[in-house]
Enzyme design. Structure first.
Site, PDB file in Angstrom:
ATOM      1  N   ALA A 191      -3.379  50.663 -11.075  1.00 26.79           N
ATOM      2  CA  ALA A 191      -1.936  51.608 -11.219  1.00 26.79           C
ATOM      3  C   ALA A 191      -1.356  50.541 -12.213  1.00 26.79           C
ATOM      4  O   ALA A 191      -1.261  49.359 -11.928  1.00 26.79           O
ATOM      5  CB  ALA A 191      -1.290  51.793 -10.109  1.00 26.79           C
ATOM      6  N   SER A 239      -2.517  41.582 -11.524  1.00 29.01           N
ATOM      7  CA  SER A 239      -1.271  42.041 -10.929  1.00 29.01           C
ATOM      8  C   SER A 239      -0.225  40.535 -10.842  1.00 29.01           C
ATOM      9  O   SER A 239       0.924  40.826 -11.320  1.00 29.01           O
ATOM     10  CB  SER A 239      -1.469  42.441  -9.279  1.00 29.01           C
ATOM     11  OG  SER A 239      -2.072  41.512  -8.674  1.00 29.01           O
ATOM     12  N   LYS A 283     -12.321  40.634  -1.136  1.00 28.71           N
ATOM     13  CA  LYS A 283     -11.291  40.872  -2.062  1.00 28.71           C
ATOM     14  C   LYS A 283     -10.434  39.518  -2.421  1.00 28.71           C
ATOM     15  O   LYS A 283     -10.172  39.322  -3.491  1.00 28.71           O
ATOM     16  CB  LYS A 283     -10.524  42.240  -1.697  1.00 28.71           C
ATOM     17  CG  LYS A 283      -9.339  42.384  -2.390  1.00 28.71           C
ATOM     18  CD  LYS A 283      -9.562  43.483  -3.269  1.00 28.71           C
ATOM     19  CE  LYS A 283      -8.047  44.329  -3.926  1.00 28.71           C
ATOM     20  NZ  LYS A 283      -7.422  43.724  -4.819  1.00 28.71           N
ATOM     21  N   ASN A 326      -9.612  37.831  -5.844  1.00 34.09           N
ATOM     22  CA  ASN A 326      -8.232  37.691  -6.413  1.00 34.09           C
ATOM     23  C   ASN A 326      -7.627  36.196  -6.636  1.00 34.09           C
ATOM     24  O   ASN A 326      -6.912  35.752  -7.600  1.00 34.09           O
ATOM     25  CB  ASN A 326      -7.147  38.269  -5.301  1.00 34.09           C
ATOM     26  CG  ASN A 326      -7.138  39.774  -5.608  1.00 34.09           C
ATOM     27  OD1 ASN A 326      -7.190  40.375  -4.499  1.00 34.09           O
ATOM     28  ND2 ASN A 326      -7.123  40.441  -6.594  1.00 34.09           N
ATOM     29  N   ASN A 365      -6.905  36.186 -10.594  1.00 36.16           N
ATOM     30  CA  ASN A 365      -5.395  36.404 -10.606  1.00 36.16           C
ATOM     31  C   ASN A 365      -4.414  35.032 -11.091  1.00 36.16           C
ATOM     32  O   ASN A 365      -3.883  35.201 -11.996  1.00 36.16           O
ATOM     33  CB  ASN A 365      -4.490  36.660  -9.252  1.00 36.16           C
ATOM     34  CG  ASN A 365      -5.029  38.179  -8.938  1.00 36.16           C
ATOM     35  OD1 ASN A 365      -6.118  38.482  -9.241  1.00 36.16           O
ATOM     36  ND2 ASN A 365      -4.140  38.978  -8.318  1.00 36.16           N
TER      37      ASN A 365
HETATM   38  O1  KPL Z   1      -6.741  43.215  -7.828  1.00 39.61           O
HETATM   39  C1  KPL Z   1      -6.739  42.893  -8.868  1.00 39.61           C
HETATM   40  C2  KPL Z   1      -5.287  42.299  -9.057  1.00 39.61           C
HETATM   41  O2  KPL Z   1      -4.928  42.374 -10.548  1.00 39.61           O
HETATM   42  O3  KPL Z   1      -4.536  41.957  -8.325  1.00 39.61           O
HETATM   43  C3  KPL Z   1      -7.971  42.460  -9.698  1.00 39.61           C
HETATM   44  C4  KPL Z   1      -9.187  43.032  -9.042  1.00 39.61           C
HETATM   45  C5  KPL Z   1      -7.905  41.150 -10.364  1.00 39.61           C
HETATM   46  C6  KPL Z   1      -7.841  43.594 -11.003  1.00 39.61           C
HETATM   47  O4  KPL Z   1      -6.765  43.235 -11.889  1.00 39.61           O
END
Ligand code: KPL
Length: 305
Positions: free
Chosen positions: A136, A261, A191, A195, A199
């Protein structure tokens, strides 16, 4: 309960967090005819509540109408979907007055370490935690774009949540692939590991996810993925390093054109979720050497995150 046009009563979803993912979820739920209210912050009080403009995956604009709700109306909440950033969850929940004890709270944020604080705040409420890979992006005030249809997993963070496994099915019409897992902690760790690599690196180098596959990042990617993998292994995760690296590459390829993000947060001068992502890895590293993790943590903090 709100009657639908089939004459049956539907339970309203309340969304806390009108950011990119919160608005997309509101749009997907409304698109399936589900009643949705949006918990608004003080700065929205006294203003006309506008409709959301959701740009769907097909590129169409969809106007989304939701019922505005403020903290003091928390007694009306029957199902609470919390889609704020990790660091906003606890202050936002603390502000709710009179949230019924039986209302299930669903947390869907990046990182780990928040659910423990929510359990202390609302010990009686069923607490559900989850991970979602829906993409998003906020393109303006009340204008959001759904950038990717991902999958979502939910699971219990306390025993009371087990009676609400059916909420995954209730969300499936709107969100697509969604499953309930009693072993949600494993999926959250998996997950978080992704990240913790993508990130901070993309945020510090100000690059899109896909640029991590350029040869200049080979060495740092190899070392960082090993550090994160070691800490996850110490936490009981059994995924072999090579499998983790394959999964990491797949996520980088699938999200190659995205800005992570954390990159978006830094670029917009917002706080980041670094304390709940890299901070979580550092907290659980114990005696394991994690120099790249530590360096990235410090760099993100220096950049304002
Ligand atoms: O979850 C994500 C984020 O940006 O927080 C990823 C998987 C790295 C996708 O951009």
């Amino acid at each position: 309960m709100i009657p639908n046009n089939r004459g049956t009563a539907m339970t309203e979803w309340t969304i806390l967090g009108a950011g990119a993912l919160g608005c997309v979820m509101a749009g997907l739920l409304r698109g399936r005819g589900e009643p949705v209210s949006l918990l608004l912050s003080e700065r929205h009080r006294g203003h006309l509540h506008p409709s959301l403009d959701l740009i769907t995956l097909a590129g169409r604009h969809q106007l989304v109408h939701t019922r505005p709700l403020f903290a003091e109306q928390a007694g009306q909440i029957r199902r609470l979907l919390v889609l704020t950033k990790a660091y906003q969850v606890v202050p936002a929940l603390q502000a709710l007055r009179g949230l019924p004890n039986e209302t299930p709270i669903i947390l869907l944020h990046n990182g780990l370490g928040v659910a423990e604080q929510v359990l202390a705040l609302y010990p009686q409420n069923p607490l559900i935690v989850g991970v979602s890979s829906h993409g998003a992006m906020k393109e303006g005030p009340w204008l959001v774009r759904h950038t990717g249809r991902g999958e979502t997993w939910l699971g219990p963070a306390n025993p009371a949540a087990n009676a609400h496994a059916g909420l995954a099915d209730a969300l499936a019409g709107a969100l697509g692939q969604i499953r309930w897992s009693p072993d949600i902690a494993r999926l959250q760790h998996r997950k978080l590991a992704i990240n913790a690599v993508i990130n901070p690196l993309t945020a510090c180098h100000r690059i899109r996810n896909g640029q991590l596959l350029e040869p200049r990042f080979n060495a740092v990617l190899a070392q960082l993925s090993e550090e994160v993998h070691q800490v996850m292994a110490a936490l009981g995760e059994q995924e072999p390093l090579e499998d983790f690296r394959r999964r990491l590459h797949k996520v980088i390829e699938l999200t190659a054109t995205n800005y992570s993000s954390m990159h978006q947060d830094l670029a917009h001068g917002r706080p980041t979720e670094i304390d709940y992502i890299t901070g979580y890895v550092l907290k659980h590293a114990g005696h394991l050497p994690v120099p790249v993790c530590r360096q990235l943590y410090n760099e993100v903090k220096k950049l304002g995150g």
